[in-house]
Design an enzyme around this catalytic site. Structure first.
Site: not given
Ligand code: NAD
Length: 487
Positions: A183, A259, A293, A390
């Site tokens: 997804k 991650e 991230c 963050e």
């Molecule tokens: P997010 O957590 O809002 O969403 C990420 C994904 O998770 C999306 O596809 C979203 O639809 C899904 N999602 C949200 N809630 C969920 C749930 N309860 N159950 C299952 N899926 C769910 O994050 P974002 O705003 O899309 O991305 C930014 C975040 O991602 C930042 O916190 C960033 O640090 C992190 N990030 C981490 C890495 C890493 O390698 N550590 C890499 C890229 C981004």
């Protein structure tokens, strides 16, 4: 400003991709261009039934194609063909990404896609090299540790680097012999769908890589709670990572890789090459407008060089100009949504109301679309929201130190431990402090990943669980089996 392509000429898919074909559903979610604020498409939101259909398609494909049990070299061949096709189709793939994301077309085309193809080949090449082990047991027994694919991996990716993040999940999962139900973020679905189309053209059997569209609470939760998903691999916020852990605990324990978020320090000592440090700190926070991230969002600088470095940084920050992501010249990235821009600004304003001083920025750009000015904040301690939370935008804090111990105390974050940067010419100090920094990745006299895909990435503390990249990611997609034969 000239355009790299005509966004109105793009065909935007609006359906899930299951079992090798598009499967429609009622339109449920708008896709918006952050460069213009315009709604550019509508996508469906997969519920439990649609996710179940994708999981069944994956299981059927595993059984029919023997993807996990075939000669590993055949998986290597198909995955390398897929990587080649991604590069051959880079223009379309990049356009589908730039249209709805914060990634400039030129960077996706010549950067993200090339590196992702390279990473897919890296994992493809591991398929016939990594193996289990013989166990040193008594001569009346024969013991070994086998490793086998999990089956179906449920992958969930964020919006900030859609192709790269999908590649991090798909490369090792598919090379290791699994099928995937992925997804993408509901804000950036198109490039991932096109990657799935290209996978079929490359000869990866239909149903081995499926894409379901939808939001986190509906589709994401249906994936993580599905009994037919053998492992969850997630990249996103620490908040969503926690919700996924809860859902998995409630619906049936399964392994997971998470991650998550970061609040990474970049520590500059007085003996550092200041111009090099300024360039790295600038890119470390302003790349993708801070929506990474690994963003170095906390600058920690020796008193002696603080004024000089702050001046170099504000000079560099003043050069950024917003640019449409499909412009031919890449510029400063938009913030992914108005909601996210509002969140960034509210943390900056809260920081100011708690006594922080703004060295620059602290407001949106006067420009069409969602753009926020590079912002540097000083006069803060670890109770200030700008240091604690963050922000995921072009905002960094600037703190100063006198001693090495003070620098390490400031670098330590109560919640996060994703990355850290260290700038010094003193090799002994660098070696000593890399051990002290509480982070899964430490960069010295640079800030950011190289193309050494052998180096895994992992978050300490609330920044994650498990690994992406490296051999570790390949093994994270296979499970161990101990076998003991009585001779
Ligand atoms: P997010 O957590 O809002 O969403 C990420 C994904 O998770 C999306 O596809 C979203 O639809 C899904 N999602 C949200 N809630 C969920 C749930 N309860 N159950 C299952 N899926 C769910 O994050 P974002 O705003 O899309 O991305 C930014 C975040 O991602 C930042 O916190 C960033 O640090 C992190 N990030 C981490 C890495 C890493 O390698 N550590 C890499 C890229 C981004």
């Amino acid at each position: 400003m000239s355009c790299a392509y005509d966004p109105s000429g793009l065909t935007l898919p609006n359906a899930h991709f299951i079992g090798g074909e598009y499967v429609g559903g009622p339109a449920a979610l708008n896709v918006v261009s952050p460069s213009t604020g315009a709604i550019i498409g509508e996508i469906p939101c997969a519920d439990v039934e649609v996710v179940d259909r994708a999981v069944q398609a994956a299981r059927t494909a595993l059984a029919a194609s023997n993807w996990g049990g075939m000669q590993p070299r055949d998986r290597t061949r198909a995955l390398c063909a897929w990587a080649d096709l991604m590069e051959a189709e880079a223009e379309t793939l990049a356009a589908l990404e730039a249209i709805c994301s914060s990634r400039p077309y030129a960077h996706v085309r010549t950067g993200d896609i090339v590196v992702t193809a390279e990473q897919i080949r890296f994992f493809a090449e591991l398929a016939d090299k990594e193996c289990g082990a013989l166990a040193p047991v008594s001569d009346s027994h024969f013991g070994y540790i086998a490793d086998e694919p999990y089956g179906v991996i449920g992958a969930i990716t964020p919006w900030n680097f859609p192709i790269s993040m999908a590649g991090w999940k798909l490369g090792p999962a598919l090379a290791a012999g699994n099928a995937v139900v992925l997804k993408p973020s509901e804000m950036t679905p198109y490039s991932t769908l096109y990657m799935a189309e290209l996978a079929i053209r490359a000869g990866i059997p239909a149903g081995i890589f499926n894409v379901v569209l939808g939001d986190g609470p509906t589709t994401g939760a249906a994936i993580t709670g599905h009994a037919g998903i053998d492992k969850v691999s997630f990249t996103g916020s620490t908040r969503a990572g926690g919700a996924i852990m809860e859902n998995i605990a409630r619906t049936g324990i399964k392994p997971m890789t998470l991650e998550l978020g970061g609040k990474s320090p970049m520590v500059v000592f007085a003996d550092a090459d200041l111009d090099l440090a300024a360039d790295c700190l600038d890119r470390g926070i302003m790349s993708n407008a801070g929506q990474a991230c690994v963003s170095g969002s906390r600058m920690i600088v020796a008193h002696e060089v603080a004024d000089a470095l702050a001046a170099k940084l504000t000079q560099r920050f003043a050069r950024y100009r917003p640019a449409n992501t499909f412009a031919s010249e890449p510029g400063f990235s938009p913030i992914i949504s108005e909601t996210q821009l509002g969140r960034i600004d509210s943390i900056v304003q809260a920081a100011a109301s708690q006594g922080a001083e703004m060295l620059c920025g602290a407001a949106r750009f006067d420009h069409e679309g969602s753009y926020y000015q590079p912002t540097l904040i000083t006069g803060v301690d670890d109770t200030n929201p700008a240091v604690r939370d963050e922000i995921f935008g072009p905002v960094a804090t600037f703190q100063t130190f006198g001693s090495e111990d003070e620098a390490m105390a400031l670098a330590r974050h109560a919640t996060y431990g994703l990355c850290a940067g260290l700038f010094t010419r003193d090799l002994s100090r660098a070696m000593r402090l890399t051990r002290k920094l509480e982070a899964g990745t430490v960069w010295v006299n640079r800030y950011g990943r190289s193309r050494d895909h052998i180096l895994p990435t992992t978050g300490w503390k609330s920044s994650g669980l498990g690994h992406d990249l490296g051999r570790e990611a390949y093994h994270a997609n296979r499970r161990k089996k101990s076998v003991l034969i009585d001779l």
